[in-house]
Design a protein around this motif. Structure first.
Motif, PDB file in Angstrom:
ATOM      1  N   LYS A 206      -2.230   4.439   8.983  1.00  0.00           N
ATOM      2  CA  LYS A 206      -3.739   4.265   9.158  1.00  0.00           C
ATOM      3  C   LYS A 206      -3.753   2.690   9.111  1.00  0.00           C
ATOM      4  N   ASP A 207      -3.116   2.226   8.060  1.00  0.00           N
ATOM      5  CA  ASP A 207      -3.179   0.849   7.764  1.00  0.00           C
ATOM      6  C   ASP A 207      -2.705  -0.311   8.776  1.00  0.00           C
ATOM      7  N   ASP A 208      -1.695   0.360   9.578  1.00  0.00           N
ATOM      8  CA  ASP A 208      -1.126  -0.200  10.877  1.00  0.00           C
ATOM      9  C   ASP A 208      -2.323  -0.253  11.919  1.00  0.00           C
TER      10      ASP A 208
ATOM     11  N   ILE B 295      -0.729   7.165   5.295  1.00  0.00           N
ATOM     12  CA  ILE B 295      -1.542   5.942   4.901  1.00  0.00           C
ATOM     13  C   ILE B 295      -1.209   4.829   5.556  1.00  0.00           C
ATOM     14  N   GLN B 296       0.308   4.695   5.595  1.00  0.00           N
ATOM     15  CA  GLN B 296       0.906   3.317   6.173  1.00  0.00           C
ATOM     16  C   GLN B 296       0.484   3.461   7.687  1.00  0.00           C
TER      17      GLN B 296
ATOM     18  N   ASP C   6       1.904   9.246   2.071  1.00  0.00           N
ATOM     19  CA  ASP C   6       2.202   7.696   2.275  1.00  0.00           C
ATOM     20  C   ASP C   6       2.530   7.291   3.624  1.00  0.00           C
TER      21      ASP C   6
ATOM     22  N   ILE D 226      -5.556  -0.056  11.410  1.00  0.00           N
ATOM     23  CA  ILE D 226      -6.379  -0.910  11.072  1.00  0.00           C
ATOM     24  C   ILE D 226      -6.251  -2.252  11.452  1.00  0.00           C
ATOM     25  N   LYS D 227      -4.900  -2.855  10.990  1.00  0.00           N
ATOM     26  CA  LYS D 227      -4.623  -4.150  11.170  1.00  0.00           C
ATOM     27  C   LYS D 227      -4.424  -4.463  12.769  1.00  0.00           C
TER      28      LYS D 227
END
Length: 173
Positions: free
Chosen positions: A154-156, A151-152, A148, A158-159
């Motif tokens: 990687k999301d940051d 993933i967080q 988790d 990407i953003k």
């Protein structure tokens, strides 16, 4: 209920229902019993057919009952005793059985013979297996938490890259 010699209160208690409201509604209001209620009845009185109780189909008695004769048919009444009607060769006889002492297991054979087995306190196989499973759950929860977090992250990333791309596109125009 009547065939087994119970009134609403005693029958409710015998099948594990705390009060007689359910049984009273089934009788007085001609309601169909729920599957749960039928399962409780058949659990306590396995010689009755659950399909007959649910839908009125088939025979009232369970034709497979003879194969399950040796099962413990008792229900705990809170007084550390079980009572049940034995419908084998001795129809109508009521048998009272006390619960086994802590650390023992009571086995009632189809013949009516009772065996008491002492459980070996040194047998740690079940507790060791339980400890192993608890440890595995903790390990899996730790792995999930790490995933988790990844993933967080990687999301940051990407953003922030999406924001940079939007900025560069706006700057070009």
């Amino acid at each position: 209920m009547e065939k087994e010699g119970f009134n609403k209160n005693s029958f409710s208690a015998t099948i594990g229902i705390k009060n007689n409201v359910t049984i009273t509604r089934i009788i007085n209001e001609k309601r169909n019993p729920s599957r749960s209620t039928c399962e409780k009845i058949v659990s306590r009185f396995p010689h009755y057919n659950i399909e007959w109780l649910l839908e009125g189909k088939g025979d009232i008695t369970n034709s497979n009952y003879g194969t399950n004769y040796g099962q413990n048919l008792g229900s705990i009444n809170g007084d550390n005793k079980s009572s049940y009607t034995n419908v084998g060769n001795n129809v109508g006889n009521t048998v009272s059985v006390t619960m086994p002492e802590s650390g023992t297991q009571k086995i009632i054979k189809p013949t009516g013979e009772v065996e008491i087995h002492r459980l070996d306190p040194s047998d740690k196989s079940n507790s060791e297996e339980l400890d192993r499973l608890k440890q595995r759950i903790q390990d899996l929860e730790r792995i999930i938490a790490e995933k988790d977090a990844t993933i967080q992250s990687k999301d940051d990333t990407i953003k922030s890259k999406d924001e940079l791309i939007s900025f560069l596109r706006a700057d070009r125009q």
